[in-house]
Every structure is written in structure tokens, then in C-alpha cells.
Design a protein around this motif. Structure first.
Motif, short mmCIF file in Angstrom:
data_model
loop_
_atom_site.label_atom_id
_atom_site.label_comp_id
_atom_site.label_asym_id
_atom_site.label_seq_id
_atom_site.Cartn_x
_atom_site.Cartn_y
_atom_site.Cartn_z
N ASP A 198 -10.88 -5.21 7.25
CA ASP A 198 -10.49 -4.03 7.88
C ASP A 198 -8.76 -4.02 7.70
OD1 ASP A 198 -12.94 -3.20 8.42
OD2 ASP A 198 -13.17 -4.10 10.29
N PHE A 199 -8.46 -5.24 8.17
CA PHE A 199 -6.92 -4.90 8.07
C PHE A 199 -6.28 -4.55 6.80
CE2 PHE A 199 -2.99 -7.96 8.69
CZ PHE A 199 -2.21 -6.79 9.06
N LEU A 200 -6.60 -5.35 5.53
CA LEU A 200 -6.21 -5.14 4.34
C LEU A 200 -6.34 -3.86 3.88
CD1 LEU A 200 -5.65 -8.23 4.25
CD2 LEU A 200 -6.39 -8.10 1.89
N ALA A 201 -7.64 -3.29 4.38
CA ALA A 201 -8.01 -1.74 3.75
C ALA A 201 -7.13 -0.61 4.43
CB ALA A 201 -9.49 -1.59 4.19
N GLY A 202 -6.60 -1.04 5.79
CA GLY A 202 -5.88 -0.18 6.38
C GLY A 202 -4.38 -0.31 5.80
N MET A 203 -4.04 -0.90 5.05
CA MET A 203 -2.53 -1.26 4.34
C MET A 203 -2.01 -0.15 3.54
SD MET A 203 -2.19 -5.28 3.90
CE MET A 203 -2.05 -6.52 5.33
N THR A 204 -1.00 0.25 3.64
CA THR A 204 -0.35 1.00 2.34
C THR A 204 0.00 0.06 1.45
OG1 THR A 204 1.94 0.92 3.32
CG2 THR A 204 0.49 2.64 4.01
N ASP A 205 0.25 0.58 0.18
CA ASP A 205 0.69 -0.18 -1.01
C ASP A 205 1.87 -1.04 -0.46
OD1 ASP A 205 -1.41 1.16 -2.03
OD2 ASP A 205 0.00 1.89 -3.65
N ARG A 206 2.85 -0.27 0.18
CA ARG A 206 4.17 -0.73 0.34
C ARG A 206 3.93 -1.83 1.64
NH1 ARG A 206 8.15 3.68 2.42
NH2 ARG A 206 6.62 3.80 4.21
N TYR A 207 3.20 -1.63 2.56
CA TYR A 207 2.87 -2.74 3.61
C TYR A 207 2.43 -3.95 3.27
CZ TYR A 207 1.80 -4.79 8.15
OH TYR A 207 1.72 -5.72 9.19
N ALA A 208 1.35 -3.79 1.97
CA ALA A 208 0.71 -4.90 1.46
C ALA A 208 1.93 -6.08 0.54
CB ALA A 208 -0.18 -4.30 0.81
N LEU A 209 2.77 -4.94 0.04
CA LEU A 209 3.45 -5.72 -0.94
C LEU A 209 4.79 -6.48 0.21
CD1 LEU A 209 5.00 -6.31 -3.62
CD2 LEU A 209 6.13 -4.30 -3.23
N ASP A 210 5.02 -5.83 1.27
CA ASP A 210 5.79 -6.48 2.19
C ASP A 210 5.18 -7.81 2.79
OD1 ASP A 210 7.72 -4.40 1.90
OD2 ASP A 210 7.19 -3.39 3.92
N MET A 211 4.11 -7.88 3.16
CA MET A 211 3.47 -8.99 3.74
C MET A 211 3.04 -10.05 2.83
SD MET A 211 2.89 -8.34 7.01
CE MET A 211 4.34 -7.58 6.83
#
Length: 379
Positions: A351-364
Motif C-alpha cells: 500500500d505504501f509503495l503503491a501510493g508513491m509518486t515516481d519522484r518520491y520513490a526515487l527520493d526514498m
């Protein structure tokens, strides 16, 4: 000033007998007083528009990562185009435009970052960790509006009407019958919109070449309709072809659907649900053209080597994040950590990953993999 009762009466007087009416929305799981000024479906639409999940669609990939250019479609612009197509066709067919709109606006709320590549990857990851149901963006959209959005003190999710929720349920329909015509329309409009705009974005990117498109019957049809040569097209000529494509496809969709509805003899939503299949459709000839075009896009665009490089990046990022949060769920933000006991670690991380944007996933990903960056947020 019109009241909700006035608006409901207008629907009953003007919409087709097989359209879904706001006054017959099926109610909500958690009882609450309805608005005095808005229909139930209009209230649902407004609730979807104000969610964080809807805003995050702006930074989620359609085909091209949005860092590649300012004019490529994102998941948000795709959603808005689906809503436009659905509303246009609903108006001509006498269907409930507001219901079609809210279901269009909500249909992709469950899409993860990095487009369909992200969906395939998350599905594989959760299955590999024992979640037999896997991950599907349609199911995740329903999960988002019923559980994950946290905006109201008295209930989880958005408490949307049962008719809207039913329209988001593309699976497990045994015993439910067919969706409303408005939900069917959004489903078909989704495929129509992405076919049209992926052609345009593919040409803009240079990954598709005008000469290659000449093998497509749909492209040749458009050239014949516009009188354009099909090679060395200017930006304005490409836009002309895109407009013609949308008009051609929407016109065929409404004409074929109207004919199918008339031939079926349906006179109510109950009749629609009892049908053996969809009544919203393209003509056989145009359906064949679209099928050929989608196969072409799959081979020449979605599997283009440059797009595959984006897929490889997505796989590295999401796999790293998934494994990291699963091994250390205490890294989850408090809102998700609170869900661990009920949903379990695998589903909560998903759920946490599915809610991420591309940019936020890259930041994390960068915070986890580059030494010294992980503490910057804690100050």
C-alpha cells in the motif's frame, strides 16, 4: 437556487431509462446525511477530487517518466482525458455524466509509480511473499477509496455510494451482473484514450516514426479523413490527426453503443445488469483497427528499448524499497505502521509503495542507498 431534490428530478426527467440515477445510488456503507445542494454522485466526485491520491497522479508515469518532458501524459492527464471522453459519450447516450465522471476520476487512483511496469513488479513481489491475491491497480483503487484515504473522523476512506464502488469493481462480479452503462463507458473510454494519446506521445518522443505508422489501418483511415500525407508532419498536423482520431473513435463508440442498447431492449439499470456482456462498445470494424493499433504499440512503444531502460530503473527502485521496508517495517510512516496489525506487513508495504509518486520513490531509494542522506529529513 436548485436543491439536490431539483437536480435529482432533472435527472429523472432528462436521462435515458437505463441511466443510473443519483437518487438510486444504493446509499453508503456508513450512513450520513446527503448534501442539500449536490447529488450523491456529485458529492462522490468532489470527494475524489480532493484526495491526496488524486493529486499524486500528476507525478505518476503513464508511458514516459515525467522528468523526460513537460508535455508527455502523466497518470493525471490520462485520467482527465478519460473523464472528457466519458462525459462526451455519456451526454450523447443519455447517461449520467456525473457518475461517468466520478468513476473516470477514480479509476486509476490505485496505480503505483512507474506505470504498468510498477504494477507488474508489485504483483510479483507480493505474490512471492505469500499474498496470493497479488496486486491489481483496479482493486487498489477500490482499496484506496474505501480504506487508505484518511480524511473523515467517522469512517475510513471516502464512504462513496455503492453504485460508484460497484463501478470500480472490474473483478469478482459473480452474482453482481454487468456494471452500469456509465461504468462500462469509463472502461472503454480508458482504452480509447490511452490508445490515442500514446500514439501522439510516441511520435513526439521519436520512438514511433510516422512512416512506420502507415502499416496501421487506423492511421491510414485518419490520413484519408484529413488529406494529410502521413510523413514529415508538423506539430500542427499531428494535433489535427489527434483531434480527428478522438472524434472518429468517440463517434464510433457512441453510435455502436446506441445501436447495441437499442437492439438489447434494455429499459432500466436492472436490465443492463442482466445482460450477458457489455453494451458499450465499438463497431466490429473499429474494434479491429484498435486491436491492431494496441498490438503495434505494445511491440514498438511499450517494449521499445528506451522504455525498457525506464522499466529496469523501476524494477531496481521498487524491489529495493519493498525489501527494505519489509525487512524493517518500523521505517514505515506512522499512518502505515498503524495498519500493520490489521493488514499485515506485505500488504501494508505494498500500500505504501503503491501510493508513491515516481519522484518520491526515487527520493526514498536514494535515501536508502546513498550514505549520509537518510538523516536529512529528521532535522
Amino acid at each position: 437556487m436548485l436543491t439536490r431534490a431539483d437536480l435529482e428530478a432533472r435527472e429523472a426527467a432528462t436521462l435515458a431509462p437505463y441511466a443510473a440515477l443519483s437518487a438510486e445510488s444504493g446509499g453508503r456503507e456508513y450512513p450520513e446525511a446527503e448534501s442539500e445542494a449536490r447529488t450523491a454522485f456529485a458529492r462522490d466526485r468532489d470527494r475524489v477530487l480532493h484526495t491526496g491520491a488524486f493529486r499524486r497522479l500528476e507525478h505518476k508515469t503513464q508511458v514516459f517518466l515525467n522528468v523526460r518532458g513537460d508535455h508527455y501524459r502523466t497518470r493525471l492527464t490520462h485520467t482527465l482525458e478519460v473523464a472528457q471522453v466519458a462525459r462526451s459519450a455519456a451526454l450523447r447516450l443519455g447517461l449520467n455524466e456525473t457518475l461517468a465522471e466520478v468513476q473516470a476520476l477514480a479509476h486509476d487512483l490505485g496505480h503505483p509509480p512507474y506505470g504498468h511496469a510498477g504494477e507488474r513488479l508489485l504483483d510479483g513481489l507480493v505474490r512471492a511473499h505469500g499474498e496470493a491475491s497479488g496486486f491489481d491497480h483496479n482493486l487498489q483503487a477500490r482499496r484506496t477509496v474505501t480504506q487508505l484515504e484518511d480524511r473523515y473522523p467517522d469512517f475510513p476512506g471516502l464512504n462513496l455510494t455503492r453504485t460508484v464502488l460497484d463501478g470500480l469493481n472490474k473483478h469478482e462480479r459473480a452474482g453482481l451482473g454487468q456494471p452500469t452503462l456509465e461504468a462500462q463507458l469509463v472502461d472503454v473510454a480508458d482504452a480509447l484514450a490511452y490508445t490515442a494519446h500514446d500514439l501522439e506521445d510516441g511520435l513526439r518522443s521519436g520512438l514511433l516514426l510516422e512512416g512506420d505508422l502507415l502499416e496501421l489501418g487506423l492511421w491510414r483511415e485518419l490520413l484519408a479523413r484529413t488529406g494529410l500525407s502521413g510523413v514529415n508532419l508538423s506539430k500542427r498536423e499531428r494535433r489535427t490527426l489527434h483531434r480527428e482520431l478522438l472524434g472518429f473513435l468517440i463517434g464510433d463508440l457512441t453510435a455502436a453503443s446506441a445501436a447495441a442498447i437499442t437492439a438489447s431492449g434494455v429499459g432500466s439499470v436492472a436490465d443492463v445488469r442482466a445482460q450477458p456482456g457489455y453494451l458499450i462498445c465499438h463497431s466490429p470494424a473499429v474494434a479491429a483497427l484498435l486491436s491492431e493499433t494496441r498490438q503495434f504499440l505494445f511491440v514498438h512503444l511499450y517494449r521499445h528499448w528506451r522504455v525498457e531502460m525506464q522499466v529496469a530503473q523501476a524494477e531496481q527502485i521498487l524491489t529495493t524499497l519493498f525489501e527494505a521496508y519489509l525487512s524493517r517495517p518500523q521505517m514505515l510512516p506512522p499512518a502505515y505502521a498503524a495498519r500493520l496489525a490489521g493488514a499485515g506487513e506485505v500488504r501494508t508495504v505494498c500500500d505504501f509503495l503503491a501510493g508513491m509518486t515516481d519522484r518520491y520513490a526515487l527520493d526514498m531509494y536514494e535515501e536508502l542507498t546513498r550514505p549520509g542522506l537518510g538523516m536529512g529529513w529528521a532535522r
